[in-house]
Every structure is written in C-alpha cells, then in structure tokens.
Design a protein around this motif. Sequence first.
Motif, PDB file in Angstrom:
ATOM      1  N   ALA A 375       0.820  -1.215   0.000  1.00  0.00           N
ATOM      2  CA  ALA A 375       0.000   0.000   0.000  1.00  0.00           C
ATOM      3  C   ALA A 375       0.852   1.263   0.000  1.00  0.00           C
ATOM      4  CB  ALA A 375      -0.930  -0.011   1.208  1.00  0.00           C
ATOM      5  N   GLU A 376       1.996   1.253   0.679  1.00  0.00           N
ATOM      6  CA  GLU A 376       2.843   2.441   0.757  1.00  0.00           C
ATOM      7  C   GLU A 376       3.370   2.833  -0.618  1.00  0.00           C
ATOM      8  OE1 GLU A 376       2.030   0.888   4.495  1.00  0.00           O
ATOM      9  OE2 GLU A 376       3.010  -0.160   2.821  1.00  0.00           O
ATOM     10  N   ARG A 377       3.842   1.850  -1.381  1.00  0.00           N
ATOM     11  CA  ARG A 377       4.340   2.139  -2.730  1.00  0.00           C
ATOM     12  C   ARG A 377       3.210   2.635  -3.622  1.00  0.00           C
ATOM     13  NH1 ARG A 377       3.279   0.816  -7.120  1.00  0.00           N
ATOM     14  NH2 ARG A 377       1.896  -0.772  -6.301  1.00  0.00           N
ATOM     15  N   TYR A 378       2.051   2.007  -3.500  1.00  0.00           N
ATOM     16  CA  TYR A 378       0.905   2.404  -4.317  1.00  0.00           C
ATOM     17  C   TYR A 378       0.473   3.830  -3.983  1.00  0.00           C
ATOM     18  CZ  TYR A 378      -3.561   1.770  -6.784  1.00  0.00           C
ATOM     19  OH  TYR A 378      -4.624   1.897  -7.637  1.00  0.00           O
ATOM     20  N   ALA A 379       0.448   4.150  -2.690  1.00  0.00           N
ATOM     21  CA  ALA A 379       0.062   5.502  -2.272  1.00  0.00           C
ATOM     22  C   ALA A 379       1.022   6.543  -2.831  1.00  0.00           C
ATOM     23  CB  ALA A 379       0.020   5.577  -0.745  1.00  0.00           C
ATOM     24  N   GLN A 380       2.300   6.217  -2.882  1.00  0.00           N
ATOM     25  CA  GLN A 380       3.284   7.153  -3.451  1.00  0.00           C
ATOM     26  C   GLN A 380       3.025   7.373  -4.939  1.00  0.00           C
ATOM     27  OE1 GLN A 380       7.035   5.364  -2.444  1.00  0.00           O
ATOM     28  NE2 GLN A 380       6.828   5.817  -0.256  1.00  0.00           N
ATOM     29  N   ALA A 381       2.649   6.310  -5.657  1.00  0.00           N
ATOM     30  CA  ALA A 381       2.355   6.437  -7.082  1.00  0.00           C
ATOM     31  C   ALA A 381       1.113   7.299  -7.301  1.00  0.00           C
ATOM     32  CB  ALA A 381       2.161   5.050  -7.702  1.00  0.00           C
ATOM     33  N   VAL A 382       0.094   7.100  -6.481  1.00  0.00           N
ATOM     34  CA  VAL A 382      -1.124   7.913  -6.585  1.00  0.00           C
ATOM     35  C   VAL A 382      -0.811   9.375  -6.274  1.00  0.00           C
ATOM     36  CG1 VAL A 382      -3.386   8.345  -5.548  1.00  0.00           C
ATOM     37  CG2 VAL A 382      -2.698   6.005  -6.105  1.00  0.00           C
ATOM     38  N   GLU A 383      -0.018   9.597  -5.241  1.00  0.00           N
ATOM     39  CA  GLU A 383       0.353  10.970  -4.858  1.00  0.00           C
ATOM     40  C   GLU A 383       1.093  11.668  -6.000  1.00  0.00           C
ATOM     41  OE1 GLU A 383       2.583  13.019  -1.053  1.00  0.00           O
ATOM     42  OE2 GLU A 383       3.530  11.280  -1.988  1.00  0.00           O
ATOM     43  N   ALA A 384       2.027  10.965  -6.643  1.00  0.00           N
ATOM     44  CA  ALA A 384       2.794  11.558  -7.748  1.00  0.00           C
ATOM     45  C   ALA A 384       1.882  11.908  -8.918  1.00  0.00           C
ATOM     46  CB  ALA A 384       3.891  10.586  -8.193  1.00  0.00           C
ATOM     47  N   LEU A 385       0.928  11.038  -9.225  1.00  0.00           N
ATOM     48  CA  LEU A 385       0.013  11.315 -10.329  1.00  0.00           C
ATOM     49  C   LEU A 385      -0.915  12.477  -9.975  1.00  0.00           C
ATOM     50  CD1 LEU A 385      -1.114  10.682 -13.110  1.00  0.00           C
ATOM     51  CD2 LEU A 385      -2.542   8.901 -12.066  1.00  0.00           C
ATOM     52  N   ALA A 386      -1.371  12.538  -8.725  1.00  0.00           N
ATOM     53  CA  ALA A 386      -2.240  13.642  -8.307  1.00  0.00           C
ATOM     54  C   ALA A 386      -1.512  14.983  -8.416  1.00  0.00           C
ATOM     55  CB  ALA A 386      -2.724  13.413  -6.876  1.00  0.00           C
ATOM     56  N   LYS A 387      -0.242  15.016  -8.049  1.00  0.00           N
ATOM     57  CA  LYS A 387       0.543  16.253  -8.182  1.00  0.00           C
ATOM     58  C   LYS A 387       0.697  16.639  -9.652  1.00  0.00           C
ATOM     59  CE  LYS A 387       3.185  15.870  -3.875  1.00  0.00           C
ATOM     60  NZ  LYS A 387       4.520  15.623  -3.263  1.00  0.00           N
ATOM     61  N   ALA A 388       0.921  15.633 -10.505  1.00  0.00           N
ATOM     62  CA  ALA A 388       1.018  15.913 -11.948  1.00  0.00           C
ATOM     63  C   ALA A 388      -0.311  16.428 -12.485  1.00  0.00           C
ATOM     64  CB  ALA A 388       1.438  14.643 -12.692  1.00  0.00           C
ATOM     65  N   GLN A 389      -1.408  15.897 -11.976  1.00  0.00           N
ATOM     66  CA  GLN A 389      -2.737  16.369 -12.377  1.00  0.00           C
ATOM     67  C   GLN A 389      -2.918  17.843 -12.024  1.00  0.00           C
ATOM     68  OE1 GLN A 389      -5.871  14.461 -10.209  1.00  0.00           O
ATOM     69  NE2 GLN A 389      -7.502  15.680 -11.128  1.00  0.00           N
ATOM     70  N   LEU A 390      -2.549  18.203 -10.791  1.00  0.00           N
ATOM     71  CA  LEU A 390      -2.708  19.592 -10.360  1.00  0.00           C
ATOM     72  C   LEU A 390      -1.811  20.529 -11.168  1.00  0.00           C
ATOM     73  CD1 LEU A 390      -2.869  19.066  -6.485  1.00  0.00           C
ATOM     74  CD2 LEU A 390      -4.764  19.534  -8.053  1.00  0.00           C
ATOM     75  N   THR A 391      -0.594  20.072 -11.471  1.00  0.00           N
ATOM     76  CA  THR A 391       0.341  20.875 -12.262  1.00  0.00           C
ATOM     77  C   THR A 391      -0.177  21.087 -13.681  1.00  0.00           C
ATOM     78  OG1 THR A 391       2.218  20.037 -10.988  1.00  0.00           O
ATOM     79  CG2 THR A 391       2.711  21.001 -13.130  1.00  0.00           C
ATOM     80  N   SER A 392      -0.831  20.051 -14.219  1.00  0.00           N
ATOM     81  CA  SER A 392      -1.280  20.120 -15.616  1.00  0.00           C
ATOM     82  C   SER A 392      -2.579  20.893 -15.785  1.00  0.00           C
ATOM     83  CB  SER A 392      -1.459  18.711 -16.177  1.00  0.00           C
ATOM     84  OG  SER A 392      -2.571  18.066 -15.577  1.00  0.00           O
ATOM     85  N   ARG A 393      -3.271  21.191 -14.708  1.00  0.00           N
ATOM     86  CA  ARG A 393      -4.599  21.812 -14.818  1.00  0.00           C
ATOM     87  C   ARG A 393      -4.583  23.127 -15.594  1.00  0.00           C
ATOM     88  NH1 ARG A 393      -7.828  21.239  -9.454  1.00  0.00           N
ATOM     89  NH2 ARG A 393      -7.977  19.098 -10.223  1.00  0.00           N
ATOM     90  N   PRO A 394      -3.639  24.063 -15.303  1.00  0.00           N
ATOM     91  CA  PRO A 394      -3.609  25.306 -16.099  1.00  0.00           C
ATOM     92  C   PRO A 394      -3.324  25.055 -17.574  1.00  0.00           C
ATOM     93  CG  PRO A 394      -2.238  25.504 -14.126  1.00  0.00           C
ATOM     94  CD  PRO A 394      -2.625  24.080 -14.240  1.00  0.00           C
ATOM     95  N   LEU A 395      -2.435  24.089 -17.839  1.00  0.00           N
ATOM     96  CA  LEU A 395      -2.115  23.739 -19.222  1.00  0.00           C
ATOM     97  C   LEU A 395      -3.352  23.233 -19.952  1.00  0.00           C
ATOM     98  CD1 LEU A 395      -0.182  23.016 -21.570  1.00  0.00           C
ATOM     99  CD2 LEU A 395       0.298  20.875 -20.384  1.00  0.00           C
ATOM    100  N   LEU A 396      -4.122  22.371 -19.292  1.00  0.00           N
ATOM    101  CA  LEU A 396      -5.317  21.819 -19.917  1.00  0.00           C
ATOM    102  C   LEU A 396      -6.347  22.912 -20.187  1.00  0.00           C
ATOM    103  CD1 LEU A 396      -5.751  18.527 -17.851  1.00  0.00           C
ATOM    104  CD2 LEU A 396      -4.869  18.759 -20.165  1.00  0.00           C
ATOM    105  N   ALA A 397      -6.479  23.842 -19.232  1.00  0.00           N
ATOM    106  CA  ALA A 397      -7.462  24.922 -19.403  1.00  0.00           C
ATOM    107  C   ALA A 397      -7.106  25.808 -20.592  1.00  0.00           C
ATOM    108  CB  ALA A 397      -7.546  25.742 -18.125  1.00  0.00           C
ATOM    109  N   ILE A 398      -5.832  26.196 -20.679  1.00  0.00           N
ATOM    110  CA  ILE A 398      -5.394  27.051 -21.792  1.00  0.00           C
ATOM    111  C   ILE A 398      -5.448  26.276 -23.106  1.00  0.00           C
ATOM    112  CG2 ILE A 398      -3.421  28.261 -22.771  1.00  0.00           C
ATOM    113  CD1 ILE A 398      -2.672  29.150 -19.995  1.00  0.00           C
ATOM    114  N   GLY A 399      -5.038  25.005 -23.053  1.00  0.00           N
ATOM    115  CA  GLY A 399      -5.077  24.185 -24.261  1.00  0.00           C
ATOM    116  C   GLY A 399      -6.485  24.038 -24.800  1.00  0.00           C
TER     117      GLY A 399
END
Length: 434
Positions: A375-399
């Motif tokens: 579960a710890e490794r999986y949680a880290q993978a989910v956390e990394a993807l969630a951060k990438a999602q938040l980072t990409s949000r402005p890009l997606l909106a402008i795109g």
Amino acid sequence: MRICWVTPFVLRSSIGRVSAAVTAALASQGHQVEILRCEDRDDPAEPLHPTALPVRHWREVDLGSLGAAFDVVIVNIGDNYPFHAGALAILDAAPCLGIFHDFYIYNLFSGWLHHNGLDYRRHDAEIVATYGLEAEPDAVAVRSGQMLDMGEIADKLPMTEWLARRCEAALAHAGFYAPRLEAACAGPVAVTPLCCPDRATPPGAPTTKARLTITTVGVMNPNKRVADVIRAIGGSDALKTCAYRLVGPISDEERARLEAVAAEVGFANLVIDGAVDDETLDQRLAEADIICALRKPVLEGASGSACEGMLSGRPTVVARAGFYGELPDDLVFKVDGEIVVDEIRSVLERLAGDAALRRKTGAAARAWALETLNAERYAQAVEALAKAQLTSRPLLAIGERIGHELRGFGLAESDPSATRIGATLQKLFAPIDG
C-alpha cells in the motif's frame, strides 16, 4: 493534500479492501483523506471495511462542492454498476483522477443505461461518441445479440475510453490498456502495479499431506477457464490424485456445468467451496500447493487472485495475456493466452512433480509481491500522479481554450501547427525541478 477517495467500501468489495489499505497509507503520509462510498444504495445491513478515516455515502453529499472542498477527487472505477453508480455522477461533478481497475467496463456502461431507463439510441450514441461513426455497426451488433463473445466486445468496445475522456488524470494497473487511457484522457496517465494487502496466509509450502491441492480463487465465471483446468487434471494420471478446490462465489448453473465436466473426464476430487469469509479464504490459501489464475478473455486491469497467489508464496499459473503476461516470467508459470488444455496439463504436471521448484518460485514471487504490491508504494504512485494532475490543470485549461479558437478557424487536429502549439504549452507549464 485534501483527498476525496471514491470507492465501493462494503466488505465484499475487493476494491474496497485495497482502498482501506491505500487510504491509510495516504493518511500516514500527512494527507487529509475522506472516503466517499459510491455504491448505488447505502444498505445499513452491509458491513464496511474497517478504517479510522471519515466515511460518507455519495448520496449524502453535495457533489457540486467536491471540487472546492478537496484538492483531488480520486475515483476507483470497476465493471460493476451497483458498486460504482456514484462514481459516474461524481465524474460529471468534479475534475477527477480515475483509477481503472478494469479495462473492460462495458457491463458498467450497460448497467448505467438500464438503471437510468436509457434505450438503444443512447447506447449507440455513446459508443459512436466514444469510438467514432465507424463503430456504429458494432454498437448495433452487441446490443442486438449478434456479438456475444466477450473477447470480441473487449477488443472492439471495452468502453474504457467512455470514462477516461471524463477524467482529468488516469491510472492503469498494467501497460496493456494504458494506450486507451492516453488516447482519451486529456491529462497525465500513469501505470503502477495493483496494491494487494498481504493476508494471514502462512508463506511457503503447506505441511506434508497425502494429496496435493490445486486452487482457484475468485468469482467462478466461465472466463476463469476452470473447465479447462478440470480437463487438464482429469486427462493426466499424474494429476488425478490431486484435489482441485474452487474458492469463491459460483452460480448453481456454473456449479452444475463444472461438476458435469469433472464427471465427463473421470475426475473425482473437485471441491467447490463457493463464497467464503476472509478467515476461510486464508485457510484455503494456506492449504493450497498451486494457484491457478487463468483468464480468457482478460477483462480486468489486474488480478487480485493472481497477486494473492504470489503473496502466499504459492506457484501461480497464469495466461500470457494482458496484466498476467506482464508479470515477471521467472515468478509465475505462463501458458498461452488461448488457454490450451495440453499446455495447462504439462505445467501442472511439472509443478506437481517438483516440490523444490514450487518452494523456490513461490518464495521469490512472495518477495517480489511484498516489495511491489504494498500500500505504501501504491500511495506514493497515486500521490505523484495527483501532483502531476494539479500541475497540468492550467495547461489543460489554456489548451482547451486555444483548441476551441483553432477549431473556429477551421484548423484540423492533425495540422502541424497544433502539434507545435501543444509542445510550446508543455514547455511553458513544465514542472520546475527542486
């Protein structure tokens, strides 16, 4: 992060079991996590998985407030409408990260149509909107009963993209269906192995006993190829003395069919337990010498029964297809994805005759599973993807805004300038290291 974790959470949900472990790991990493149950109905008689986190049912919540109340809304998606009805409503209410436990979700789609009183016109329209006008003949064929083979439906109309296009980010548990998510989801897509919490199964071979036990775990539907395993065992003098135990829910019709196959091939040691509780499942895994986790067609993104077989330290037989084909070749025993009875028989005879091989491979598989499926490794993978999602949000909106303008000018998606604009936006919004 403030995380809303959307999942079925009744005790009989395997996704709920995974969710209980992963949300605990996320909370231990300092995140604020709330579990939002997505079963269609909130039945007070249904026991839930134990957790220290707040739990609510989706019908108790103002879904329109989720986007403001949480940094990320993570939706677990499986092919079962009664378990995932709320997930469909939530995907429309807030930007979501979708975890695709199954790559084939046509049954979820069909359940959504039925429970909402939608007819064949909506069925065909959703498929055409997802796969294009060229998919209309297949849409007609599947809903009219002309296309009945699940493998063919999975190949042509799995409906993965139907929900992936409504996600802001997406997570797969194997690489074989990640391209479908990438083609439909506008935001980041990641692949990480399924979390499979370790059970109380004693690792290693069971104590010495008179009869070797081959075990299959899970819902006993035809795509588990149990009948082929029975034919493989029944056709072998070396295997006929083994017991073959089936542990998991089974319909009366399927039970009768499998008992008839056993009688046909003269195999007298078929044991059908049916549905069992966790304590009994632990016991049955402890008694197993070999785990058979075959599938044809492969419909799931990953297999909990295969993962549990490896975690239990038992040699596990799988198909060379989908998620199973991506497991390390030296840690499981693979047969062709077409599921040939003679090949199953050969693999089982080899394992039955070599206790040292069973112990060695089982121990190596358990070590890999403990390191990879926790579960710890999986949680880290989910956390990394969630951060990438938040980072990409402005890009997606402008795109999206620029794309709308370009379409207004009549520019085709395949135009080279569209590719250049996309690459420029990615550079502008690239994460800053450090």
